[in-house]
Motif scaffolding. Structure first.
Motif, PDB file in Angstrom:
ATOM      1  N   PHE A  27      36.366  63.964  49.672  1.00  0.00           N
ATOM      2  CA  PHE A  27      37.497  63.947  48.735  1.00  0.00           C
ATOM      3  C   PHE A  27      37.787  65.362  48.228  1.00  0.00           C
ATOM      4  CE2 PHE A  27      38.792  62.828  44.155  1.00  0.00           C
ATOM      5  CZ  PHE A  27      40.134  62.980  44.467  1.00  0.00           C
ATOM      6  N   VAL A  28      36.811  65.967  47.544  1.00  0.00           N
ATOM      7  CA  VAL A  28      36.963  67.332  47.034  1.00  0.00           C
ATOM      8  C   VAL A  28      35.788  68.158  47.535  1.00  0.00           C
ATOM      9  CG1 VAL A  28      37.186  68.798  45.005  1.00  0.00           C
ATOM     10  CG2 VAL A  28      38.107  66.474  44.956  1.00  0.00           C
ATOM     11  N   ARG A  29      36.093  69.240  48.222  1.00  0.00           N
ATOM     12  CA  ARG A  29      35.033  70.087  48.764  1.00  0.00           C
ATOM     13  C   ARG A  29      34.340  70.847  47.640  1.00  0.00           C
ATOM     14  NH1 ARG A  29      34.314  75.254  50.739  1.00  0.00           N
ATOM     15  NH2 ARG A  29      36.439  75.873  50.189  1.00  0.00           N
ATOM     16  N   PRO A  30      33.004  70.814  47.608  1.00  0.00           N
ATOM     17  CA  PRO A  30      32.283  71.561  46.567  1.00  0.00           C
ATOM     18  C   PRO A  30      32.492  73.062  46.723  1.00  0.00           C
ATOM     19  CG  PRO A  30      30.760  70.681  48.204  1.00  0.00           C
ATOM     20  CD  PRO A  30      32.087  70.082  48.505  1.00  0.00           C
ATOM     21  N   ILE A  31      32.509  73.768  45.597  1.00  0.00           N
ATOM     22  CA  ILE A  31      32.751  75.204  45.563  1.00  0.00           C
ATOM     23  C   ILE A  31      31.527  75.901  44.956  1.00  0.00           C
ATOM     24  CG2 ILE A  31      34.222  77.046  44.637  1.00  0.00           C
ATOM     25  CD1 ILE A  31      35.703  75.310  46.593  1.00  0.00           C
ATOM     26  N   ASN A  32      31.041  76.948  45.608  1.00  0.00           N
ATOM     27  CA  ASN A  32      29.936  77.697  45.013  1.00  0.00           C
ATOM     28  C   ASN A  32      30.455  78.962  44.339  1.00  0.00           C
ATOM     29  OD1 ASN A  32      30.235  79.699  47.054  1.00  0.00           O
ATOM     30  ND2 ASN A  32      28.789  78.629  48.396  1.00  0.00           N
ATOM     31  N   LEU A  33      29.556  79.662  43.679  1.00  0.00           N
ATOM     32  CA  LEU A  33      29.934  80.841  42.897  1.00  0.00           C
ATOM     33  C   LEU A  33      30.581  81.910  43.769  1.00  0.00           C
ATOM     34  CD1 LEU A  33      29.877  82.354  40.179  1.00  0.00           C
ATOM     35  CD2 LEU A  33      27.556  83.111  40.747  1.00  0.00           C
ATOM     36  N   ARG A  34      30.071  82.101  44.958  1.00  0.00           N
ATOM     37  CA  ARG A  34      30.636  83.102  45.874  1.00  0.00           C
ATOM     38  C   ARG A  34      32.092  82.788  46.182  1.00  0.00           C
ATOM     39  NH1 ARG A  34      31.437  82.726  51.223  1.00  0.00           N
ATOM     40  NH2 ARG A  34      31.674  84.666  52.428  1.00  0.00           N
ATOM     41  N   GLU A  35      32.391  81.525  46.499  1.00  0.00           N
ATOM     42  CA  GLU A  35      33.762  81.135  46.832  1.00  0.00           C
ATOM     43  C   GLU A  35      34.678  81.229  45.623  1.00  0.00           C
ATOM     44  OE1 GLU A  35      33.136  77.835  50.330  1.00  0.00           O
ATOM     45  OE2 GLU A  35      32.384  77.375  48.332  1.00  0.00           O
ATOM     46  N   LEU A  36      34.141  80.973  44.445  1.00  0.00           N
ATOM     47  CA  LEU A  36      34.927  81.100  43.222  1.00  0.00           C
ATOM     48  C   LEU A  36      35.335  82.548  42.989  1.00  0.00           C
ATOM     49  CD1 LEU A  36      36.100  80.002  40.571  1.00  0.00           C
ATOM     50  CD2 LEU A  36      33.817  80.233  39.558  1.00  0.00           C
ATOM     51  N   VAL A  37      34.400  83.465  43.176  1.00  0.00           N
ATOM     52  CA  VAL A  37      34.703  84.887  43.000  1.00  0.00           C
ATOM     53  C   VAL A  37      35.747  85.344  44.004  1.00  0.00           C
ATOM     54  CG1 VAL A  37      33.735  87.215  43.156  1.00  0.00           C
ATOM     55  CG2 VAL A  37      32.454  85.418  41.988  1.00  0.00           C
ATOM     56  N   ARG A  63      21.748  83.242  41.916  1.00  0.00           N
ATOM     57  CA  ARG A  63      22.255  83.459  43.266  1.00  0.00           C
ATOM     58  C   ARG A  63      23.733  83.091  43.343  1.00  0.00           C
ATOM     59  NH1 ARG A  63      19.242  79.092  45.835  1.00  0.00           N
ATOM     60  NH2 ARG A  63      19.381  78.283  43.726  1.00  0.00           N
ATOM     61  N   TYR A  64      24.357  83.499  44.429  1.00  0.00           N
ATOM     62  CA  TYR A  64      25.773  83.198  44.627  1.00  0.00           C
ATOM     63  C   TYR A  64      25.994  81.797  45.204  1.00  0.00           C
ATOM     64  CZ  TYR A  64      27.497  87.896  43.605  1.00  0.00           C
ATOM     65  OH  TYR A  64      27.848  89.059  42.968  1.00  0.00           O
ATOM     66  N   GLN A  65      24.928  81.068  45.491  1.00  0.00           N
ATOM     67  CA  GLN A  65      25.057  79.729  46.071  1.00  0.00           C
ATOM     68  C   GLN A  65      25.059  78.619  45.014  1.00  0.00           C
ATOM     69  OE1 GLN A  65      25.755  79.474  49.302  1.00  0.00           O
ATOM     70  NE2 GLN A  65      25.683  81.694  49.279  1.00  0.00           N
ATOM     71  N   ALA A  91      11.310  80.726  31.008  1.00  0.00           N
ATOM     72  CA  ALA A  91      12.333  80.012  31.774  1.00  0.00           C
ATOM     73  C   ALA A  91      12.638  80.790  33.049  1.00  0.00           C
ATOM     74  CB  ALA A  91      13.596  79.840  30.946  1.00  0.00           C
ATOM     75  N   PHE A  92      12.538  80.119  34.187  1.00  0.00           N
ATOM     76  CA  PHE A  92      12.812  80.747  35.487  1.00  0.00           C
ATOM     77  C   PHE A  92      14.176  80.266  35.989  1.00  0.00           C
ATOM     78  CE2 PHE A  92      12.409  80.712  40.202  1.00  0.00           C
ATOM     79  CZ  PHE A  92      12.344  82.088  40.373  1.00  0.00           C
ATOM     80  N   TRP A  93      15.058  81.221  36.374  1.00  0.00           N
ATOM     81  CA  TRP A  93      16.427  80.916  36.742  1.00  0.00           C
ATOM     82  C   TRP A  93      16.657  80.893  38.247  1.00  0.00           C
ATOM     83  CZ3 TRP A  93      20.269  79.762  33.212  1.00  0.00           C
ATOM     84  CH2 TRP A  93      19.929  79.957  31.859  1.00  0.00           C
ATOM     85  N   GLY A  94      15.630  81.175  39.034  1.00  0.00           N
ATOM     86  CA  GLY A  94      15.804  81.258  40.485  1.00  0.00           C
ATOM     87  C   GLY A  94      16.122  79.948  41.158  1.00  0.00           C
ATOM     88  N   HIS A  95      15.901  78.814  40.464  1.00  0.00           N
ATOM     89  CA  HIS A  95      16.162  77.504  41.056  1.00  0.00           C
ATOM     90  C   HIS A  95      17.399  76.834  40.470  1.00  0.00           C
ATOM     91  CE1 HIS A  95      12.687  77.277  43.606  1.00  0.00           C
ATOM     92  NE2 HIS A  95      11.852  77.477  42.610  1.00  0.00           N
ATOM     93  N   ILE A  96      18.209  77.554  39.694  1.00  0.00           N
ATOM     94  CA  ILE A  96      19.406  76.929  39.137  1.00  0.00           C
ATOM     95  C   ILE A  96      20.334  76.520  40.286  1.00  0.00           C
ATOM     96  CG2 ILE A  96      20.512  79.175  38.769  1.00  0.00           C
ATOM     97  CD1 ILE A  96      21.956  77.886  36.362  1.00  0.00           C
ATOM     98  N   THR A  97      20.790  75.268  40.251  1.00  0.00           N
ATOM     99  CA  THR A  97      21.539  74.693  41.364  1.00  0.00           C
ATOM    100  C   THR A  97      23.027  74.609  41.079  1.00  0.00           C
ATOM    101  OG1 THR A  97      19.594  73.383  41.927  1.00  0.00           O
ATOM    102  CG2 THR A  97      21.677  72.703  42.913  1.00  0.00           C
ATOM    103  N   TYR A  98      23.396  74.269  39.852  1.00  0.00           N
ATOM    104  CA  TYR A  98      24.826  74.141  39.554  1.00  0.00           C
ATOM    105  C   TYR A  98      25.111  74.465  38.092  1.00  0.00           C
ATOM    106  CZ  TYR A  98      23.757  69.500  37.544  1.00  0.00           C
ATOM    107  OH  TYR A  98      23.244  68.471  36.787  1.00  0.00           O
ATOM    108  N   ILE A  99      26.398  74.742  37.840  1.00  0.00           N
ATOM    109  CA  ILE A  99      26.865  75.021  36.490  1.00  0.00           C
ATOM    110  C   ILE A  99      28.129  74.203  36.264  1.00  0.00           C
ATOM    111  CG2 ILE A  99      28.104  77.070  37.304  1.00  0.00           C
ATOM    112  CD1 ILE A  99      27.624  78.302  34.546  1.00  0.00           C
ATOM    113  N   VAL A 100      28.266  73.646  35.067  1.00  0.00           N
ATOM    114  CA  VAL A 100      29.431  72.831  34.717  1.00  0.00           C
ATOM    115  C   VAL A 100      30.184  73.530  33.585  1.00  0.00           C
ATOM    116  CG1 VAL A 100      30.281  70.569  34.027  1.00  0.00           C
ATOM    117  CG2 VAL A 100      28.147  70.741  35.319  1.00  0.00           C
ATOM    118  N   LEU A 101      31.478  73.752  33.786  1.00  0.00           N
ATOM    119  CA  LEU A 101      32.323  74.404  32.790  1.00  0.00           C
ATOM    120  C   LEU A 101      33.163  73.353  32.083  1.00  0.00           C
ATOM    121  CD1 LEU A 101      33.614  77.382  34.965  1.00  0.00           C
ATOM    122  CD2 LEU A 101      31.571  77.295  33.528  1.00  0.00           C
TER     123      LEU A 101
END
Length: 384
Positions: free
Chosen positions: A171-181, A128-130, A94-104
């Motif tokens: 409506f709602v601006r998307p948030i990436n991992l960097r902005e969450l941190v 990545r942080y994106q 499994a390669f993780w370099g192309h993971i685009t989003y995560i849902v909690l």
């Protein structure tokens, strides 16, 4: 002598190892998305593996009947344990370099497990942080199998490519991992995630269809999940950021009070903290341009400006009050004081943020810089 050098170089190059440790692309599975839940003191992980061979050369799958992805599910006492359990049933690396989003899931947020998720993602060298981050109240296995409308590629879905639709309706601006941190580690140590759900309001020739819908926002702090604000009550957030590209308001205008929808863009927001006698209030200045979409009777630019001001102020106030009810600094007003007057911020802050009341927002000044009539046929309808 030259011949000897050439011979030696030829011998040495044949002994080079090359890229023997590189895995061939066709012998890997590509993780596109991850869903994380928490139930009964165990993490439940949902891994979405995408089939790039079906969409690599097109924005739409070459075979409409082929499935674009499969979802793996496993449990563990930690996120890492659940993933290693998934590896037991995976045929390739499994390669993780192309993971685009995560849902909690809501349970992960309520259980204060977001920091563990962040730690997992930031420690692994392939991630990545994106990565886009979302919250949901829906079952993750149902959410991750929803395909885009018209069977578009999963890489172009609302979750995988959120900026595309955000340009049309912010409506709602998307948030990436960097902005969450950053949001959790700087005053007011609170941040919101886009809250997504499954919309079953679409129909195709094959029957009912589903799509992903932005439902509102999920509010997080360092202490955990604060709550959610949904539907129209969350509208105020788009007028409080310079990153909003395009939004709309609908109001009643003209002699007959008919409803008119206006789009707003070129939004510029400035928040000024005002400190008096150890009490801080905020003046908010919002500037924007208005674009008229449709008119059925004559209205004036003055009426348009007045109605836009009224609606924007109303939505900002309403969202602010919803945030206060959840004990949340939804507009990050504490950060404005921290950035612009750190001396007073140190005097007034408690646990990284300042105490807010309904009166903390002193003024909201909305300026409609320009009214664009749109089509030329509207120009005669709009009076100066």
């Amino acid at each position: 002598m030259n011949k000897k050098i050439v011979i030696l170089l030829f011998v040495f190059t044949t002994l080079l190892s090359g890229c023997w440790d590189v895995t061939e692309p066709q012998r890997m599975y590509y993780v596109h998305a991850l869903g994380i839940d928490f139930k009964d003191d165990h993490y439940e992980t949902y891994m979405q593996i995408i089939d790039f061979t079906n969409i690599a050369k097109s924005e739409q799958p070459t075979n409409p009947d082929a499935q674009q992805a499969e979802i793996g599910h496993a449990k563990g006492k930690t996120i890492e344990e659940s993933l290693f359990d998934l590896y037991h049933s995976i045929d390739q690396k499994a390669f993780w370099g192309h993971i685009t989003y995560i849902v909690l899931s809501e349970e992960v947020m309520k259980s204060n497990k977001v920091n563990q998720v962040i730690d997992f993602l930031t420690r692994f060298r392939e991630t990545r942080y994106q990565i886009w981050v979302y919250g949901t109240k829906e079952p993750l296995n149902d959410l991750l199998v929803v395909t885009p409308i018209n069977n578009k590629a999963l890489t172009l879905s609302k979750l995988g490519d959120p900026l595309n639709s955000f340009r049309q309706e912010s409506f709602v601006r998307p948030i990436n991992l960097r902005e969450l941190v950053i949001g959790l580690n700087e005053p007011s140590h609170e941040v919101y995630l886009p809250l997504v759900s499954i919309d079953k309001g679409w129909v195709s020739s094959k029957g009912e269809s589903e799509s992903i819908e932005l439902k509102g926002i999920a509010l997080l702090s360092k202490e955990g999940f604060k709550g959610a604000i949904t539907q129209d009550k969350a509208n105020g957030i788009k007028w409080m950021t310079n990153k909003t590209i395009r939004g709309e308001v609908t109001g009643q205008m003209g002699e007959n009070n008919t409803f008119v929808t206006v789009t707003l863009d070129h939004i510029k927001v400035e928040i000024k903290p005002v400190v008096k006698n150890d009490n801080v209030q905020f003046d908010i200045d919002i500037k924007m341009e208005a674009n008229v979409l449709g008119i059925t009777e004559k209205i004036t630019t003055t009426e348009i400006r007045q109605e836009v001001k009224k609606q924007v102020k109303k939505e900002v106030r309403e969202t602010y009050k919803e945030g206060l009810a959840l004990n949340t600094d939804i507009f990050r007003l504490s950060e404005q004081l921290y950035r612009k007057d750190v001396k007073n911020w140190k005097k007034l802050e408690k646990n990284g943020k300042i105490e807010l009341t309904e009166d903390s927002i002193r003024n909201i000044n909305v300026t409609v810089v320009k009214v664009n009539p749109g089509r030329e046929s509207f120009i005669e309808t709009i009076e100066k």
